[in-house]
Design a protein around this motif. Structure first.
Motif, PDB file in Angstrom:
ATOM      1  N   THR A   1       0.814  -1.167  -0.057  1.00 18.69           N
ATOM      2  CA  THR A   1      -0.025   0.250  -0.122  1.00 18.69           C
ATOM      3  C   THR A   1       0.839   1.310  -0.045  1.00 18.69           C
ATOM      4  O   THR A   1       0.570   2.183  -0.816  1.00 18.69           O
ATOM      5  N   LEU A   2       1.800   1.293   0.632  1.00 20.79           N
ATOM      6  CA  LEU A   2       2.768   2.330   0.850  1.00 20.79           C
ATOM      7  C   LEU A   2       3.451   2.525  -0.551  1.00 20.79           C
ATOM      8  O   LEU A   2       3.802   3.696  -0.923  1.00 20.79           O
ATOM      9  N   TYR A   3       3.914   1.719  -1.196  1.00 22.15           N
ATOM     10  CA  TYR A   3       4.446   1.575  -2.582  1.00 22.15           C
ATOM     11  C   TYR A   3       3.503   2.467  -3.547  1.00 22.15           C
ATOM     12  O   TYR A   3       3.716   3.035  -4.393  1.00 22.15           O
ATOM     13  N   VAL A   4       2.128   1.645  -3.435  1.00 18.54           N
ATOM     14  CA  VAL A   4       1.069   2.483  -4.290  1.00 18.54           C
ATOM     15  C   VAL A   4       0.897   3.735  -3.949  1.00 18.54           C
ATOM     16  O   VAL A   4       0.929   4.784  -4.748  1.00 18.54           O
ATOM     17  N   TRP A   5       1.011   4.474  -2.727  1.00 22.27           N
ATOM     18  CA  TRP A   5       0.763   5.776  -2.344  1.00 22.27           C
ATOM     19  C   TRP A   5       1.815   6.725  -2.748  1.00 22.27           C
ATOM     20  O   TRP A   5       1.920   7.745  -3.289  1.00 22.27           O
ATOM     21  N   MET A   6       3.079   6.112  -2.533  1.00 26.92           N
ATOM     22  CA  MET A   6       4.382   6.688  -3.244  1.00 26.92           C
ATOM     23  C   MET A   6       4.254   6.827  -4.468  1.00 26.92           C
ATOM     24  O   MET A   6       4.612   8.025  -5.300  1.00 26.92           O
ATOM     25  N   SER A   7       3.868   5.771  -5.168  1.00 23.23           N
ATOM     26  CA  SER A   7       3.867   6.011  -6.796  1.00 23.23           C
ATOM     27  C   SER A   7       2.598   7.113  -7.147  1.00 23.23           C
ATOM     28  O   SER A   7       2.740   7.766  -8.211  1.00 23.23           O
ATOM     29  N   LYS A   8       1.436   7.143  -6.571  1.00 19.06           N
ATOM     30  CA  LYS A   8       0.386   7.935  -6.784  1.00 19.06           C
ATOM     31  C   LYS A   8       0.922   9.403  -6.432  1.00 19.06           C
ATOM     32  O   LYS A   8       0.452  10.401  -7.275  1.00 19.06           O
ATOM     33  N   HIS A   9       1.765   9.696  -5.661  1.00 19.67           N
ATOM     34  CA  HIS A   9       2.372  10.926  -5.276  1.00 19.67           C
ATOM     35  C   HIS A   9       3.616  11.472  -5.605  1.00 19.67           C
ATOM     36  O   HIS A   9       3.930  12.202  -5.463  1.00 19.67           O
ATOM     37  N   GLY A  10       4.155  10.483  -6.635  1.00 19.24           N
ATOM     38  CA  GLY A  10       5.310  10.774  -7.481  1.00 19.24           C
ATOM     39  C   GLY A  10       6.450  10.635  -6.394  1.00 19.24           C
ATOM     40  O   GLY A  10       7.405  11.253  -6.656  1.00 19.24           O
ATOM     41  N   ILE A  11       6.690   9.979  -5.491  1.00 16.47           N
ATOM     42  CA  ILE A  11       7.727   9.905  -4.498  1.00 16.47           C
ATOM     43  C   ILE A  11       8.329   8.528  -4.908  1.00 16.47           C
ATOM     44  O   ILE A  11       8.165   7.479  -4.933  1.00 16.47           O
ATOM     45  N   GLU A  12       9.610   8.786  -5.139  1.00 18.12           N
ATOM     46  CA  GLU A  12      10.643   7.808  -5.742  1.00 18.12           C
ATOM     47  C   GLU A  12      11.138   6.948  -4.537  1.00 18.12           C
ATOM     48  O   GLU A  12      11.125   7.300  -3.243  1.00 18.12           O
TER      49      GLU A  12
END
Length: 81
Positions: A26-37
């Motif tokens: 879930t955290l990786y999905v959120w990171m992707s959604k918000h453009g966090i590498e």
């Protein structure tokens, strides 16, 4: 806040996910959604030049300790002194 959790955990996704009470996936999905590498929040190590400069400034101020815990002394090698 995803960015804050990553900064507080030095970029450790598992710890940040635990802190946010979500799965790593879930955290990786959120990171992707918000453009966090991946790697966001990791503290960068100082380069050798930066480390040497900081150490030199500490010695000049008389406050640097050696690895053995004693205070080191320096000699001023600047021209004209």
């Amino acid at each position: 806040n995803v960015r804050l959790a990553l900064k507080q955990t030095n970029g450790n996704v598992a710890k940040a996910a635990n802190m946010l009470e979500v799965s790593r996936k879930t955290l990786y999905v959120w990171m992707s959604k918000h453009g966090i590498e991946k790697g966001f929040g990791k503290r960068k190590r100082a380069s050798n030049d930066e480390s040497l400069l900081a150490l030199n400034l500490q010695f000049r101020a008389g406050g640097a300790k050696t690895s053995g815990g004693s205070y080191a002394t320096t000699t001023n090698y600047d021209a004209g002194t």
